[in-house]
Scaffold this motif. Structure first.
Motif, PDB file in Angstrom:
ATOM      1  N   LEU A 281      39.810  44.552  50.887  1.00  0.00           N
ATOM      2  CA  LEU A 281      38.481  43.886  50.516  1.00  0.00           C
ATOM      3  C   LEU A 281      38.717  42.499  50.061  1.00  0.00           C
ATOM      4  CD1 LEU A 281      36.342  46.854  49.002  1.00  0.00           C
ATOM      5  CD2 LEU A 281      36.166  45.688  51.271  1.00  0.00           C
ATOM      6  N   SER A 284      38.381  39.027  51.877  1.00  0.00           N
ATOM      7  CA  SER A 284      37.108  39.033  52.466  1.00  0.00           C
ATOM      8  C   SER A 284      36.240  37.976  51.696  1.00  0.00           C
ATOM      9  CB  SER A 284      36.148  40.306  52.429  1.00  0.00           C
ATOM     10  OG  SER A 284      35.633  40.561  51.328  1.00  0.00           O
ATOM     11  N   LEU A 286      33.240  38.660  50.800  1.00  0.00           N
ATOM     12  CA  LEU A 286      32.131  39.344  50.363  1.00  0.00           C
ATOM     13  C   LEU A 286      32.103  39.613  48.553  1.00  0.00           C
ATOM     14  CD1 LEU A 286      32.007  42.123  53.063  1.00  0.00           C
ATOM     15  CD2 LEU A 286      30.306  40.327  52.713  1.00  0.00           C
ATOM     16  N   LEU A 288      32.791  40.842  45.015  1.00  0.00           N
ATOM     17  CA  LEU A 288      33.347  42.085  44.497  1.00  0.00           C
ATOM     18  C   LEU A 288      33.210  42.315  43.066  1.00  0.00           C
ATOM     19  CD1 LEU A 288      37.110  41.831  46.242  1.00  0.00           C
ATOM     20  CD2 LEU A 288      34.774  43.158  47.188  1.00  0.00           C
ATOM     21  N   ARG A 293      35.788  46.620  43.939  1.00  0.00           N
ATOM     22  CA  ARG A 293      34.402  47.286  44.788  1.00  0.00           C
ATOM     23  C   ARG A 293      33.673  46.095  45.256  1.00  0.00           C
ATOM     24  NH1 ARG A 293      32.765  52.024  41.080  1.00  0.00           N
ATOM     25  NH2 ARG A 293      32.478  50.143  39.820  1.00  0.00           N
ATOM     26  N   LEU A 294      33.196  46.629  46.286  1.00  0.00           N
ATOM     27  CA  LEU A 294      32.062  45.565  46.861  1.00  0.00           C
ATOM     28  C   LEU A 294      30.508  45.766  45.937  1.00  0.00           C
ATOM     29  CD1 LEU A 294      31.947  46.172  50.669  1.00  0.00           C
ATOM     30  CD2 LEU A 294      32.459  43.824  49.161  1.00  0.00           C
ATOM     31  N   ASN A 295      29.915  44.654  45.284  1.00  0.00           N
ATOM     32  CA  ASN A 295      28.901  44.605  44.826  1.00  0.00           C
ATOM     33  C   ASN A 295      27.611  45.132  45.795  1.00  0.00           C
ATOM     34  OD1 ASN A 295      29.682  43.876  42.211  1.00  0.00           O
ATOM     35  ND2 ASN A 295      29.606  41.690  42.989  1.00  0.00           N
ATOM     36  N   VAL A 302      25.141  44.875  50.531  1.00  0.00           N
ATOM     37  CA  VAL A 302      25.993  44.047  49.697  1.00  0.00           C
ATOM     38  C   VAL A 302      25.096  43.021  49.081  1.00  0.00           C
ATOM     39  CG1 VAL A 302      28.158  42.724  49.686  1.00  0.00           C
ATOM     40  CG2 VAL A 302      27.867  44.813  51.060  1.00  0.00           C
ATOM     41  N   THR A 315      27.320  48.763  52.560  1.00  0.00           N
ATOM     42  CA  THR A 315      28.352  49.358  52.096  1.00  0.00           C
ATOM     43  C   THR A 315      27.853  50.693  51.608  1.00  0.00           C
ATOM     44  OG1 THR A 315      30.446  49.210  50.846  1.00  0.00           O
ATOM     45  CG2 THR A 315      28.551  48.265  50.042  1.00  0.00           C
ATOM     46  N   CYS A 319      34.535  52.429  48.299  1.00  0.00           N
ATOM     47  CA  CYS A 319      34.838  51.063  48.074  1.00  0.00           C
ATOM     48  C   CYS A 319      33.501  50.060  47.531  1.00  0.00           C
ATOM     49  CB  CYS A 319      35.220  50.233  49.409  1.00  0.00           C
ATOM     50  SG  CYS A 319      33.956  50.316  50.777  1.00  0.00           S
ATOM     51  N   ALA A 320      32.572  51.043  47.443  1.00  0.00           N
ATOM     52  CA  ALA A 320      31.155  50.219  47.013  1.00  0.00           C
ATOM     53  C   ALA A 320      30.736  50.536  45.398  1.00  0.00           C
ATOM     54  CB  ALA A 320      30.112  50.551  47.774  1.00  0.00           C
TER      55      ALA A 320
END
Length: 469
Positions: A281, A284, A286, A288, A293-295, A302, A315, A319-320
């Motif tokens: 991740l 990327s 995107l 975090l 972790r992905l917001n 996301v 997501t 990982c989220a």
């Protein structure tokens, strides 16, 4: 319009699902059921062509379940979904492009319209001397098979040596991490070892040493102090050493050193001390959070820190960072219970978005927690009801069997359990399984040419008769 006057074929949007674990598998399954092939093309990417149901790994490691029965093949069960076996190396959402690297061949890129990031987690390791060289992880079915073969082979070797120190080292099994994975693993493997030593005249249960190292003040914190304390008591009754408030400092060449000064040699070190979001991740564009972790919004979209939705990105899972609406101010825990439900909800939301319908927030109140402590033993807290012993163990098996996808796997698992009631576990260590070409390499290796031997002296010129010893 085309030159012939006929309308242009409408482009079918591509939904790219990164990860084929709980979230990826169940999301793709849900999407395929919700959307026709003319509404969306679905592609799943994962380094493994199957989904592993991780709560069953301890039983697979202990021989209670056939390892092949705790995995589900993508191509067989995800009908109408394209499956790519490759690793994700880069995500460029601004370009709607993901770069993939297969095990063989050159890397390539794939484009998409909607992206579902379900890359899950990896083992959270620390820079401990000797850890990378000596320890075994416990997140994949390959590791469960390796652990089973490793433990059985060490018991075989111990029964074949008269070296006391080596024997002690071979029969010492160390597990680091007192969460669900670690406790269930050590309990199931100890149960298996108890069955195994019945067939060794030179080894008794007193010769086996099982050690659990946990950094916090208790084990299974999700179960609460009372039930965690019960589990601790049950393990210690089985002579499993549990060292709380203790950290692994070093394990170079199998010599274990802890933060409390405890030192011993162990031929088996299993690392189950937590997980972290998949590090890819970081490669990327995107957003975090501080934990990598992905917001995410409760709708599983996301989002930037200010709540702005990143269009086309979704997501869920480990990982989220998904807000837990049932417990305001916290995030959903990285558990199979949340992952499976989030995946189904995510599939529904993506289908709604493609049909221009409003998406809905995910909300689920945790129903409870179950843990196995070996065959016929367990601990559980479900809807506030506390269970111990056989009822908790039965609840554990029933819940996870119900969550296992496909009727094919459910039936096979029940058959495994039924057969285990009448026949003992298989205790054969297939040690060569992890290096199947070892014997062939040895047989194919060139033999050294024999060195010339000096001619024997004639009798009476210094030749001596061999002396019997």
């Amino acid at each position: 319009m085309t030159p012939s006057g006929s309308p242009r074929p409408r482009k079918v949007p591509r939904i790219l699902v990164l990860g084929g674990g709980y979230v990826g598998f169940y999301t793709a399954l849900r999407l395929r059921r919700r959307l026709g092939k003319q509404e969306a093309a679905i592609v799943v990417v994962d380094p493994r062509p199957y989904m592993t149901y991780q709560p069953f790994l301890p039983e697979a490691a202990a021989g209670s379940l056939e390892p092949r029965h705790v995995v589900v093949a993508h191509r067989r069960e995800l009908e109408g979904v394209d499956s790519l076996t490759a690793r994700v190396t880069q995500i460029r959402h601004a370009d709607r492009t993901v770069r993939l690297q297969p095990d063989e061949g050159e890397a390539y890129e794939i484009t998409y319209d909607h992206l579902v990031v379900a890359l899950g987690s990896v083992a959270r390791t620390l820079p401990i001397p000797g850890l990378a060289e000596e320890a075994i992880g416990f997140k994949q079915v390959e590791e469960a098979i390796a652990l089973r073969n490793h433990v059985l082979s060490k018991i075989d070797l111990a029964a074949s040596t008269w070296d006391h120190d080596l024997r002690r080292r071979l029969l010492t099994f160390t597990f680091v991490g007192g969460g669900f994975a670690g406790i269930e693993a050590i309990a199931e493997v100890e149960d298996m070892a108890r069955d195994v030593v019945r067939y060794y005249d030179s080894i008794s249960m007193a010769d086996l040493r099982f050690v659990m190292i946990e950094g916090s003040t208790r084990i299974l914190p999700e179960l609460g102090e009372e039930m965690g304390g019960y589990a601790l008591e049950q393990l210690r009754k089985r002579d499993i050493e549990v060292h709380l408030s203790t950290f692994l400092s070093s394990c170079v060449d199998g010599h274990v050193v802890t933060s409390t000064g405890l030192e011993f040699d162990s031929a088996t070190i299993v690392w189950t001390a937590g997980v972290r979001a998949n590090p890819v991740l970081q490669e990327s564009d995107l957003p975090l959070d501080a934990m990598g972790r992905l917001n995410a919004l409760p709708t599983l979209q996301v989002a930037l820190e200010d709540g702005t939705v990143v269009e086309g990105a979704w997501t869920a899972g480990d990982c989220a960072a998904v807000p837990d609406l049932a417990n305001p101010g916290s995030y959903c825990s990285p558990s199979a219970q949340h992952a499976v439900r989030q995946a189904r909800h995510l599939g529904d939301n993506v289908a709604r978005a493609l049909r221009s319908a409003p998406v809905e927030p995910y909300k689920h109140k945790h129903v409870g927690t179950v843990a196995s402590l070996g065959l016929g033993k367990g601990v559980a807290q479900v809807y506030g009801i506390k269970l111990r012993g056989w009822p908790a163990w039965f609840m554990h098996r029933t819940y996870h069997m119900a969550q296992m996808p496909t009727m094919n796997r459910k039936v096979r698992i029940v058959l495994d359990w039924t057969l285990a009631m009448f026949f003992r576990r298989e205790m054969v260590a297939l040690g060569r399984l992890h290096d199947p070409r070892a014997d062939f390499r040895e047989a194919s290796a060139p033999r050294p040419k024999p060195t010339a031997q000096p001619a024997a002296k004639p009798a009476g010129q210094g030749a001596k008769e061999p002396v019997a010893v």
